[in-house]
Motif scaffolding. Structure first.
Motif, PDB file in Angstrom:
ATOM      1  N   ALA A 215     -72.673 -30.142 -22.496  1.00 22.46           N
ATOM      2  CA  ALA A 215     -73.529 -28.957 -22.647  1.00 22.46           C
ATOM      3  C   ALA A 215     -73.035 -27.844 -21.724  1.00 22.46           C
ATOM      4  O   ALA A 215     -72.985 -26.668 -22.113  1.00 22.46           O
ATOM      5  N   GLY A 216     -72.646 -28.224 -20.499  1.00 20.76           N
ATOM      6  CA  GLY A 216     -72.135 -27.225 -19.546  1.00 20.76           C
ATOM      7  C   GLY A 216     -70.912 -26.527 -20.111  1.00 20.76           C
ATOM      8  O   GLY A 216     -70.801 -25.292 -20.077  1.00 20.76           O
ATOM      9  N   HIS A 217     -69.998 -27.293 -20.656  1.00 16.53           N
ATOM     10  CA  HIS A 217     -68.768 -26.711 -21.197  1.00 16.53           C
ATOM     11  C   HIS A 217     -69.042 -25.875 -22.453  1.00 16.53           C
ATOM     12  O   HIS A 217     -68.595 -24.734 -22.557  1.00 16.53           O
ATOM     13  N   THR A 218     -69.791 -26.458 -23.399  1.00 15.87           N
ATOM     14  CA  THR A 218     -69.947 -25.763 -24.682  1.00 15.87           C
ATOM     15  C   THR A 218     -70.883 -24.557 -24.567  1.00 15.87           C
ATOM     16  O   THR A 218     -70.660 -23.542 -25.214  1.00 15.87           O
ATOM     17  N   ASN A 219     -71.930 -24.654 -23.709  1.00 14.77           N
ATOM     18  CA  ASN A 219     -72.816 -23.483 -23.535  1.00 14.77           C
ATOM     19  C   ASN A 219     -72.071 -22.345 -22.847  1.00 14.77           C
ATOM     20  O   ASN A 219     -72.330 -21.176 -23.095  1.00 14.77           O
ATOM     21  N   THR A 220     -71.148 -22.694 -21.956  1.00  8.67           N
ATOM     22  CA  THR A 220     -70.463 -21.652 -21.186  1.00  8.67           C
ATOM     23  C   THR A 220     -69.241 -21.104 -21.927  1.00  8.67           C
ATOM     24  O   THR A 220     -68.974 -19.903 -21.874  1.00  8.67           O
ATOM     25  N   TYR A 221     -68.518 -21.991 -22.589  1.00 11.50           N
ATOM     26  CA  TYR A 221     -67.226 -21.560 -23.155  1.00 11.50           C
ATOM     27  C   TYR A 221     -67.142 -21.686 -24.668  1.00 11.50           C
ATOM     28  O   TYR A 221     -66.082 -21.458 -25.248  1.00 11.50           O
ATOM     29  N   GLY A 222     -68.257 -22.082 -25.313  1.00 12.54           N
ATOM     30  CA  GLY A 222     -68.267 -22.247 -26.768  1.00 12.54           C
ATOM     31  C   GLY A 222     -67.739 -23.624 -27.158  1.00 12.54           C
ATOM     32  O   GLY A 222     -67.165 -24.343 -26.340  1.00 12.54           O
ATOM     33  N   HIS A 223     -67.953 -23.980 -28.424  1.00  9.53           N
ATOM     34  CA  HIS A 223     -67.447 -25.277 -28.901  1.00  9.53           C
ATOM     35  C   HIS A 223     -65.947 -25.177 -29.146  1.00  9.53           C
ATOM     36  O   HIS A 223     -65.488 -24.220 -29.769  1.00  9.53           O
ATOM     37  N   PRO A 224     -65.196 -26.184 -28.682  1.00  8.11           N
ATOM     38  CA  PRO A 224     -63.748 -26.133 -28.906  1.00  8.11           C
ATOM     39  C   PRO A 224     -63.398 -26.008 -30.387  1.00  8.11           C
ATOM     40  O   PRO A 224     -64.090 -26.571 -31.249  1.00  8.11           O
ATOM     41  N   THR A 225     -62.356 -25.251 -30.643  1.00 12.69           N
ATOM     42  CA  THR A 225     -61.846 -25.129 -32.014  1.00 12.69           C
ATOM     43  C   THR A 225     -60.360 -25.496 -31.973  1.00 12.69           C
ATOM     44  O   THR A 225     -59.692 -25.303 -30.945  1.00 12.69           O
ATOM     45  N   PRO A 226     -59.822 -26.020 -33.085  1.00 14.42           N
ATOM     46  CA  PRO A 226     -58.403 -26.374 -33.088  1.00 14.42           C
ATOM     47  C   PRO A 226     -57.535 -25.174 -32.705  1.00 14.42           C
ATOM     48  O   PRO A 226     -57.655 -24.097 -33.286  1.00 14.42           O
ATOM     49  N   THR A 227     -56.731 -25.359 -31.690  1.00  9.50           N
ATOM     50  CA  THR A 227     -55.986 -24.250 -31.084  1.00  9.50           C
ATOM     51  C   THR A 227     -54.558 -24.691 -30.768  1.00  9.50           C
ATOM     52  O   THR A 227     -54.365 -25.738 -30.129  1.00  9.50           O
ATOM     53  N   PRO A 228     -53.569 -23.904 -31.187  1.00 13.66           N
ATOM     54  CA  PRO A 228     -52.200 -24.256 -30.785  1.00 13.66           C
ATOM     55  C   PRO A 228     -51.985 -23.937 -29.304  1.00 13.66           C
ATOM     56  O   PRO A 228     -52.430 -22.901 -28.819  1.00 13.66           O
ATOM     57  N   VAL A 229     -51.317 -24.836 -28.606  1.00 20.11           N
ATOM     58  CA  VAL A 229     -51.054 -24.632 -27.174  1.00 20.11           C
ATOM     59  C   VAL A 229     -49.545 -24.686 -26.947  1.00 20.11           C
ATOM     60  O   VAL A 229     -48.916 -25.727 -27.177  1.00 20.11           O
ATOM     61  N   PRO A 230     -48.956 -23.575 -26.495  1.00 14.56           N
ATOM     62  CA  PRO A 230     -47.508 -23.591 -26.254  1.00 14.56           C
ATOM     63  C   PRO A 230     -47.134 -24.569 -25.136  1.00 14.56           C
ATOM     64  O   PRO A 230     -47.837 -24.672 -24.133  1.00 14.56           O
ATOM     65  N   LEU A 231     -46.042 -25.268 -25.340  1.00 15.93           N
ATOM     66  CA  LEU A 231     -45.509 -26.154 -24.295  1.00 15.93           C
ATOM     67  C   LEU A 231     -44.289 -25.527 -23.633  1.00 15.93           C
ATOM     68  O   LEU A 231     -43.802 -26.034 -22.624  1.00 15.93           O
TER      69      LEU A 231
END
Ligand code: FSO
Ligand code: SF4
Length: 549
Positions: A215-231
């Motif tokens: 709840a702390g994470h999703t209320n503060t930063y929104g629900h995660p969505t599929p996201t590409p992450v550069p390596l």
């Protein structure tokens, strides 16, 4: 010394001479002393709570202190001396309040009246107390095994509770139980059944702690969505943030905004890229660097900027990078930069930022490479219809949750091989740092569903549980009837807490490796395997065949 709280415990039966993690016997003794003092604080907190006295400060302190004693968190003996001092001071202050508020005099037991002698060696005092605790194993090895299970489980739950409160999410019943469980360790009259029930209660409370953190994470930063992450790193000044603490990552992002520094995640912070409000508000949160914690000595040495470790897993640092390494919160290592918290529990990261500005940063572009993050519960359950259709049409045969911690043992190649051998009509969900063994594999898709989905950090086991329960509901069947197998890897005490949560939920047929916990006695394991069909991993081929059979 005696410590067997993690998977890499020496020879599989306890670190006695020196910790395989790098913990010295002296440090271990002071950590044991702290745990003893926390066991003495607990009855005072319980009594104070009964009398309506606020115990918030003591509860948060207890969580932070337990967190600090976990594997690979804090190696700095001075910090533990301070925790011990603070613990005794808080206990005595609270006792005074209880005395004032209580209509009758309260008689405290020996553990709550204990005073270390700060003029003498805390190491010896810790060793003496630890000997007393260990001698209990001679009385009943199974009860001792369950006592350790409870202690290690509440350490894990306390760390999640600590993170959740940083994000403003708290629940009195979690604090209450953590104190009760610590106090239970003082009792000699609990039966085996009492301890089994208490261990399952740790699982229940840990579920609540993970729910609060979610709840702390999703209320503060929104629900995660599929996201590409550069390596692949990009050219320019860089800072690396490791550990699990997303709130502290945000604080670093805030303090580095407009400084021309790119922020990279390391280890368990990879899932941070999936949170929409972090990505949106901080465009300099760019990519991920490195893999799992046990590779950090090589990876940190090469990183051309400052490195901030927010939680475990910290390894004893190599001198080639100790100047650019910074720790915060419960993390520490003697001689390594520690940035204390200031207002709102947020450190002033200027020394680390300056260090990054003074370093070259990445000087060359590298070919693009990426992974996907952000397949948390909302993202997966939003496509539940496709999942159900896929299963009904026979396109998806089975789901595997291959998750948990990584570590250095070669037996952990099992997990890489397992994922490589998963048939093409099956989907792999993963979480925590164990995924780095296969996180960049291209497993393709089934229809529009990726075959490899990263649910998040170890605490996002909460999200994985919600996915399993959501699918069970959609299929109208018991979660144990789902075409889903859990293949878990454990390393430290958060994994113990998560395992207890899964058992509390009645999840059966979990396969656990790379080795079974040393603190689980043969009888306790027999009990768990009879009731929950908990089993040790064998070989990828054998386990795959059994799961699909
Ligand atoms: Fe890994 Fe370390 Fe997240 Fe653990 S980084 S081993 S279970 O601390 O918490 O997965
Ligand atoms: Fe050994 Fe693990 Fe304890 Fe470290 S934390 S001393 S490696 S059992």
């Amino acid at each position: 010394m005696f410590c067997e709280q993690c998977e890499q415990t020496a020879s599989g039966n306890g670190c006695h001479q020196w910790g395989a993690c790098g913990k010295s016997p002296q440090l271990n003794a002071v950590q044991d002393l702290l745990v003893y003092c926390l066991r003495g604080l607990a009855p005072v907190v319980i009594k104070a709570r009964q009398l309506g006295i606020s115990t918030h400060d003591e509860d948060v302190f207890t969580c932070e202190s337990l967190f600090a004693t976990m594997t690979n968190v804090n190696f700095d003996r001075k910090r533990f001396t301070k925790y011990v001092r603070d613990c005794i001071e808080k206990r005595d202050n609270l006792k005074a309040k209880v005395k004032e508020a209580s209509p009758e005099p309260v008689k405290w037991t020996r553990v709550s009246g204990y005073h270390p002698d700060f003029n003498e060696s805390l190491v010896e005092q810790g060793q003496d107390l630890a000997l007393g605790f260990i001698s209990e194993s001679a009385r009943d090895v199974d009860i001792f095994s369950l006592k350790l299970t409870v202690l290690y489980g509440i350490k894990g739950a306390a760390s999640y509770t600590f993170h959740a409160q940083e994000l403003g999410q708290e629940d009195e019943q979690v604090y209450e139980f953590i104190q009760e469980a610590l106090d239970a360790l003082n009792h000699q009259d609990f039966t085996l059944d009492d301890w089994v029930n208490l261990a399952l209660k740790v699982g229940e409370i840990n579920l609540r702690a993970m729910e609060l953190l979610d709840a702390g994470h999703t209320n503060t930063y929104g629900h995660p969505t599929p996201t590409p992450v550069p390596l692949n790193p990009r050219k320019g000044k860089a800072i690396l943030v490791s550990g699990h603490d997303i709130r502290q990552l945000e604080a670093i992002l805030k303090q580095t905004a407009d400084k021309g520094i790119t922020v990279y995640t390391h280890g368990e912070l990879l899932p941070a890229h999936g949170y929409p409000l972090l990505k949106q508000n901080y465009p300099h949160l760019y990519g991920h660097y490195g893999t799992a914690w046990q590779n950090q000595t090589k990876e940190f040495a090469k990183f051309p900027g400052a490195i901030i470790v927010t939680t475990n897993c910290l390894m004893p640092p190599h001198e080639t990078y100790d100047e650019k390494l910074f720790t915060i919160g419960p993390v520490g290592f003697a001689g390594i930069n520690y940035i204390p918290a200031e207002e709102g529990n947020i450190p002033n990261f200027s020394p680390a930022i300056q260090q990054s500005l003074d370093m070259p940063g990445f000087v060359e572009e590298q070919p693009p490479r990426q992974v996907m993050a952000g397949f948390a519960r909302n993202a997966v359950l939003n496509v539940a219809d496709q999942v159900i259709d896929g299963v009904k049409q026979g396109k998806i045969r089975h789901f595997f949750l291959v998750g948990g911690c990584d570590g250095a043992k070669p037996e952990r190649n099992y997990y890489t091989e397992f994922v490589e051998k998963v048939p093409e009509d099956c989907i792999v969900l993963t979480l925590a740092c164990g995924k780095f063994r296969f996180f960049d594999q291209q497993l393709g898709e089934i229809g529009s569903l990726p075959r490899l989905m990263d649910v998040g950090q170890c605490n996002d086991a909460y999200s994985a549980i919600q996915i399993a329960l959501g699918l069970a509901k959609a299929f109208d069947m018991d979660v144990n009837q789902l075409p889903l197998s859990m293949i878990l890897s454990w390393y430290e005490q958060k994994a113990v807490a998560v395992l207890l949560t899964l058992l509390y939920l009645g999840i059966k047929d979990i396969r656990l490796g790379p080795t079974l916990p040393a603190f689980i006695s043969p009888n306790v394991f027999k009990l768990l395997s009879e009731k929950y069909q908990l089993k040790a991993i064998t070989t990828p081929d054998e386990d795959l065949a059994a799961c699909l059979g």
